[in-house]
Design an enzyme around this catalytic site. Structure first.
Site, PDB file in Angstrom:
ATOM      1  N   LYS A   1       0.818  -1.207   0.000  1.00 58.42           N
ATOM      2  CA  LYS A   1       0.000   0.000   0.000  1.00 58.42           C
ATOM      3  C   LYS A   1       0.855   1.261   0.000  1.00 58.42           C
ATOM      4  O   LYS A   1       1.855   1.341   0.703  1.00 58.42           O
ATOM      5  CB  LYS A   1      -0.896   0.000   1.246  1.00 58.42           C
TER       6      LYS A   1
ATOM      7  N   GLY B   1       6.688   0.705   5.590  1.00 61.10           N
ATOM      8  CA  GLY B   1       7.537  -0.221   4.834  1.00 61.10           C
ATOM      9  C   GLY B   1       7.537   0.070   3.346  1.00 61.10           C
ATOM     10  O   GLY B   1       8.580   0.043   2.688  1.00 61.10           O
ATOM     11  N   CYS B   2       6.379   0.376   2.807  1.00 65.37           N
ATOM     12  CA  CYS B   2       6.263   0.644   1.375  1.00 65.37           C
ATOM     13  C   CYS B   2       6.950   1.954   1.000  1.00 65.37           C
ATOM     14  O   CYS B   2       7.549   2.060  -0.067  1.00 65.37           O
ATOM     15  CB  CYS B   2       4.800   0.652   0.952  1.00 65.37           C
ATOM     16  N   THR B   3       6.877   2.929   1.882  1.00 64.59           N
ATOM     17  CA  THR B   3       7.563   4.198   1.644  1.00 64.59           C
ATOM     18  C   THR B   3       9.074   3.997   1.685  1.00 64.59           C
ATOM     19  O   THR B   3       9.798   4.503   0.816  1.00 64.59           O
ATOM     20  CB  THR B   3       7.122   5.254   2.669  1.00 64.59           C
TER      21      THR B   3
ATOM     22  N   ALA C   1      10.042   2.201  -1.599  1.00 62.01           N
ATOM     23  CA  ALA C   1       9.964   3.098  -2.763  1.00 62.01           C
ATOM     24  C   ALA C   1      11.085   4.130  -2.737  1.00 62.01           C
ATOM     25  O   ALA C   1      11.714   4.401  -3.768  1.00 62.01           O
ATOM     26  CB  ALA C   1       8.600   3.782  -2.810  1.00 62.01           C
TER      27      ALA C   1
END
Length: 151
Positions: free
Chosen positions: A38, A43-45, A48
């Site tokens: 998401k 974690g995704c930030t 990315a």
């Protein structure tokens, strides 16, 4: 899940700019295709931004980075702008490409999984890394694999 040595399934999705993306159009370049849960989660930030910070290294290795989640194009636009991401994020709102790549769900099936595929210039999967934690490991592992592939 798909296996190393298999052809990467082709697909078509919309980009953050509303354009049509086809994996087959990147044939002739290596591709780091990463599925993440998401936009704008910790974690995704981190993942990315790690791809962003090392994007030039991926380009030097002849690879394009492409991220996929079930978030909308609008969500991807905000996430891309907020973190100045130089690569495409694709909206797989129905989860069709996630299913095509057999990306498993994580944490007892509650979250979409985090899986990275390294695809060579011929469209063959050379590496698969499946780990919800250690988001930035996806980046370092992909670079190591790419460094060992023919330029």
């Amino acid at each position: 899940m798909l296996q190393v040595g298999q052809p990467a399934p082709d697909f078509t999705l919309k980009t953050t700019t509303g354009e049509t993306f086809r994996l087959s159009e990147l044939r002739g370049r290596h591709v780091v295709l990463y599925f993440y849960p998401k936009d704008d989660t910790p974690g995704c930030t981190a993942e990315a931004c790690s791809f962003r910070d090392q994007y030039e290294d991926f380009q030097d290795l002849g690879a394009e980075v492409v991220g996929i989640s079930s978030d909308s194009e609008k969500s991807h636009q905000k996430f891309t702008a907020k973190h100045n991401l130089p690569f495409q994020l694709l909206a797989d709102e129905k989860g069709e490409v996630r299913k095509l790549y057999e990306v498993p769900r994580a944490l007892l099936g509650l979250l979409p999984g985090r899986v990275t595929f390294v695809i060579d210039k011929k469209g063959v999967i050379q590496y698969i890394f499946n780990s919800l934690s250690g988001a930035t490991d996806h980046v370092s592992n992909a670079k190591k694999v790419l460094a060992g592939l023919p330029a």
